[in-house]
Design a protein around this motif. Structure first.
Motif, PDB file in Angstrom:
ATOM      1  N   PRO A 184      15.294  -3.539  16.521  1.00  9.44           N
ATOM      2  CA  PRO A 184      16.517  -3.027  15.877  1.00  9.44           C
ATOM      3  C   PRO A 184      17.802  -3.499  16.542  1.00  9.44           C
ATOM      4  CG  PRO A 184      15.385  -1.278  17.076  1.00  9.44           C
ATOM      5  CD  PRO A 184      14.476  -2.462  17.101  1.00  9.44           C
ATOM      6  N   MET A 219      17.070  -8.885  12.393  1.00  7.24           N
ATOM      7  CA  MET A 219      18.409  -8.303  12.510  1.00  7.24           C
ATOM      8  C   MET A 219      19.443  -9.401  12.750  1.00  7.24           C
ATOM      9  SD  MET A 219      18.413  -5.012  11.982  1.00  7.24           S
ATOM     10  CE  MET A 219      20.000  -4.455  12.638  1.00  7.24           C
ATOM     11  N   PRO A 278      16.285  -6.797   3.059  1.00  2.04           N
ATOM     12  CA  PRO A 278      14.891  -6.438   2.751  1.00  2.04           C
ATOM     13  C   PRO A 278      14.627  -6.081   1.293  1.00  2.04           C
ATOM     14  CG  PRO A 278      15.940  -4.795   4.201  1.00  2.04           C
ATOM     15  CD  PRO A 278      17.013  -5.719   3.739  1.00  2.04           C
ATOM     16  N   VAL A 279      15.631  -6.159   0.452  1.00  3.03           N
ATOM     17  CA  VAL A 279      15.471  -5.660  -0.922  1.00  3.03           C
ATOM     18  C   VAL A 279      15.166  -6.801  -1.894  1.00  3.03           C
ATOM     19  CG1 VAL A 279      16.570  -4.394  -2.802  1.00  3.03           C
ATOM     20  CG2 VAL A 279      17.025  -3.749  -0.426  1.00  3.03           C
ATOM     21  N   TRP A 321       8.117   2.992  13.093  1.00  4.89           N
ATOM     22  CA  TRP A 321       9.046   4.011  12.588  1.00  4.89           C
ATOM     23  C   TRP A 321       8.373   4.732  11.438  1.00  4.89           C
ATOM     24  CZ3 TRP A 321      14.528   1.287  12.105  1.00  4.89           C
ATOM     25  CH2 TRP A 321      15.049   1.072  13.393  1.00  4.89           C
ATOM     26  N   TRP A 322       8.269   6.042  11.546  1.00  3.33           N
ATOM     27  CA  TRP A 322       7.649   6.834  10.484  1.00  3.33           C
ATOM     28  C   TRP A 322       6.299   6.245  10.095  1.00  3.33           C
ATOM     29  CZ3 TRP A 322       9.604  11.427  10.317  1.00  3.33           C
ATOM     30  CH2 TRP A 322      10.938  11.591  10.719  1.00  3.33           C
ATOM     31  N   PRO A 352       9.527  -0.887  10.227  1.00  2.46           N
ATOM     32  CA  PRO A 352      10.903  -0.636   9.794  1.00  2.46           C
ATOM     33  C   PRO A 352      11.161  -1.350   8.467  1.00  2.46           C
ATOM     34  CG  PRO A 352      10.852  -1.263  12.117  1.00  2.46           C
ATOM     35  CD  PRO A 352       9.469  -1.495  11.564  1.00  2.46           C
ATOM     36  N   ALA A 353      12.099  -0.810   7.693  1.00  3.02           N
ATOM     37  CA  ALA A 353      12.365  -1.364   6.356  1.00  3.02           C
ATOM     38  C   ALA A 353      12.633  -2.859   6.391  1.00  3.02           C
ATOM     39  CB  ALA A 353      13.546  -0.634   5.716  1.00  3.02           C
ATOM     40  N   ILE A 354      13.320  -3.334   7.417  1.00  2.57           N
ATOM     41  CA  ILE A 354      13.700  -4.754   7.423  1.00  2.57           C
ATOM     42  C   ILE A 354      12.464  -5.658   7.446  1.00  2.57           C
ATOM     43  CG2 ILE A 354      13.944  -5.107   9.942  1.00  2.57           C
ATOM     44  CD1 ILE A 354      16.659  -6.562   9.263  1.00  2.57           C
ATOM     45  N   PRO A 366      18.869  -0.552   3.297  1.00  5.46           N
ATOM     46  CA  PRO A 366      17.760   0.094   4.019  1.00  5.46           C
ATOM     47  C   PRO A 366      17.744  -0.146   5.531  1.00  5.46           C
ATOM     48  CG  PRO A 366      16.943  -1.640   2.542  1.00  5.46           C
ATOM     49  CD  PRO A 366      18.436  -1.751   2.584  1.00  5.46           C
ATOM     50  N   VAL A 367      18.707  -0.877   6.043  1.00  3.02           N
ATOM     51  CA  VAL A 367      18.649  -1.278   7.449  1.00  3.02           C
ATOM     52  C   VAL A 367      19.492  -0.361   8.344  1.00  3.02           C
ATOM     53  CG1 VAL A 367      19.038  -3.159   9.090  1.00  3.02           C
ATOM     54  CG2 VAL A 367      18.246  -3.671   6.762  1.00  3.02           C
ATOM     55  N   VAL A 368      18.864   0.191   9.352  1.00  6.68           N
ATOM     56  CA  VAL A 368      19.571   0.986  10.366  1.00  6.68           C
ATOM     57  C   VAL A 368      20.506   0.056  11.149  1.00  6.68           C
ATOM     58  CG1 VAL A 368      19.284   2.241  12.537  1.00  6.68           C
ATOM     59  CG2 VAL A 368      17.677   2.634  10.642  1.00  6.68           C
ATOM     60  N   THR A 369      21.782   0.410  11.199  1.00  7.18           N
ATOM     61  CA  THR A 369      22.732  -0.390  11.987  1.00  7.18           C
ATOM     62  C   THR A 369      23.530   0.549  12.892  1.00  7.18           C
ATOM     63  OG1 THR A 369      24.533  -0.198  10.395  1.00  7.18           O
ATOM     64  CG2 THR A 369      23.022  -2.076  10.120  1.00  7.18           C
ATOM     65  N   GLY A 425      13.621   2.467   4.116  1.00  4.06           N
ATOM     66  CA  GLY A 425      14.899   2.461   4.817  1.00  4.06           C
ATOM     67  C   GLY A 425      15.777   3.667   4.497  1.00  4.06           C
ATOM     68  N   ASP A 432      14.184   5.811   7.180  1.00  3.91           N
ATOM     69  CA  ASP A 432      14.594   5.317   8.499  1.00  3.91           C
ATOM     70  C   ASP A 432      16.028   5.750   8.837  1.00  3.91           C
ATOM     71  OD1 ASP A 432      12.161   3.946   8.767  1.00  3.91           O
ATOM     72  OD2 ASP A 432      13.003   1.960   8.354  1.00  3.91           O
TER      73      ASP A 432
END
Lengths: 254, 254
Positions: free
Chosen positions: A10, A40, A46-47, A99-100, A104-106, B46-49, B109, B112
């Motif tokens: 991340p 990152m 990611p969509v 994560w969860w 991760p979504a990415i 969806p990306v954590v930043t 995401g 997330d």
């Protein structure tokens, strides 16, 4: 080997970024060519969008557009570029924090976008059988997960409250790798990093270093092949299953 | 009930968009207040930043920043807004196509980014026990998955080659919902939509309509509570497990 490492660290200061660098250096030291994609750093989107398939908007199911664009070679340049990276790899490494219970979504969105119908799956053999689960576009490649998780490692054991780590990773090792013909190696799981029981970063680095230095000789998780062990309903033959129906039943016994 | 439906339909013409609309209409007809968030329509990132936590860059583990920003109320407006939507809901519905054995990246995401430490988890009770797996910030809420998958439905049964659908959904029903105190209802799984055996869209709509019309009285998957059935290593007590270690062992027997 050509190695493609997809890192979902991340941030540049994250533990997974450190471990991705250790993996890269270890593989390089052992004579392998390594490409690490830092999702990152490249601002990976990611969509899945219609633009992936050269379209302004979706008018049919997404899978139909994906298969069509793959067949006609009208995939977007970025999707095509990552497909080429994958096609060139002998070993694919996914490095990510859990994560969860998953990617991760990415990183999930790297799979969602790059593994298109007609490229990663949807192929048939000469007898018109689907080539999947042990066969497929990526036969001959191998796959590895390097992941970290915060809660204590015992909580990821067989009776652990988080669920067994192998079962949590099954959608990737079996559903992504094995489905497309990639032989999944035993995952490198560094658990309990937020717990007082954690042995620290040097131990984690050393585990990654050791596993990666022996990776060329590592054996794959012996998942069962679809055309050998499953019936026409895609159920594991009951004489093999022996009354079991858990996820572990898809692994061949020793 | 206040219902929050998070839809990851990949386009307005997707089957899951149709089913999300059926779910919304059915709930509305039964007197519930429904908010549907169409993640594609709102262009959800969806990306954590670092910006999620009011920062220019990460300098510590992401979880530390997330917990800090949640405690100081410096979360970004968009994360705070979605946390409010979640906080107001009695029932949370995730509607999505099953991609690679799990949620599409856009929905992963959402979890997330919105389920931050200190908001969704990381709480402790009066005896300093962690409030998770059956207790937590979202105790009293219920959760429901509505999902579709292409391959034939038998391939998602107990011995099915894709893995049992309940096991594939475990990271969401148990790892996201139950972990944070949300009681997960039995998932609505519409399988085999790309197979010749599929009964078609009217049947799918009718299954969604029926399940949602009875949702107020639906009982939850009886997952086990951490403080009752697990030991201090977070392992299910062996006298309860009876030699089993599959994911199903976390469900109380009838």
């Amino acid at each position: 080997m050509h190695v493609l490492q997809i890192s979902a660290a991340p941030s540049a200061t994250a533990l997974t970024a450190d471990l991705a660098a250790v993996a890269q250096a270890t593989l390089h030291d052992h004579g392998h060519q390594v490409t690490t994609v830092d999702l990152m750093a490249i601002d990976w989107n990611p969509v899945v969008t219609a633009a992936d398939y050269g379209l302004a908007e979706f008018t049919a199911p997404v899978g139909t557009h994906a298969a069509d664009a793959t067949a006609r070679d009208t995939l977007s340049p970025v999707v095509s570029e990552h497909q080429r990276l994958l096609a060139d790899a002998d070993l694919v490494v996914f490095t990510f924090p859990l994560w969860w219970g998953g990617m991760p979504a990415i990183l999930k969105g790297w799979v969602d976008r790059v593994f298109t119908d007609g490229f990663a799956y949807g192929l048939r053999d000469d007898s018109d059988n689907p080539r999947k689960f042990g066969d497929g576009a990526f036969s001959g490649k191998r796959g590895l997960i390097i992941t970290t998780a915060g809660e204590r490692s015992s909580s990821f054991e067989g009776r652990g409250i988080n669920g067994c780590i192998d079962d949590l990773l099954f959608p990737v090792t079996h559903g992504v790798f094995w489905y497309t013909g990639i032989a999944p190696l035993k995952s490198v799981t560094l658990l309990g990093i937020d717990s007082p029981l954690w042995k620290g970063i040097d131990d984690a680095r050393s585990q990654v270093r050791q596993r990666l230095s022996e990776i060329e000789d590592a054996s794959a998780i012996p998942y069962r092949r679809m055309l050998e062990d499953y019936d026409e309903k895609r159920l594991l033959r009951s004489d093999i299953a022996g009354g079991r129906s858990d996820l572990g039943v898809h692994v061949r016994s020793a």
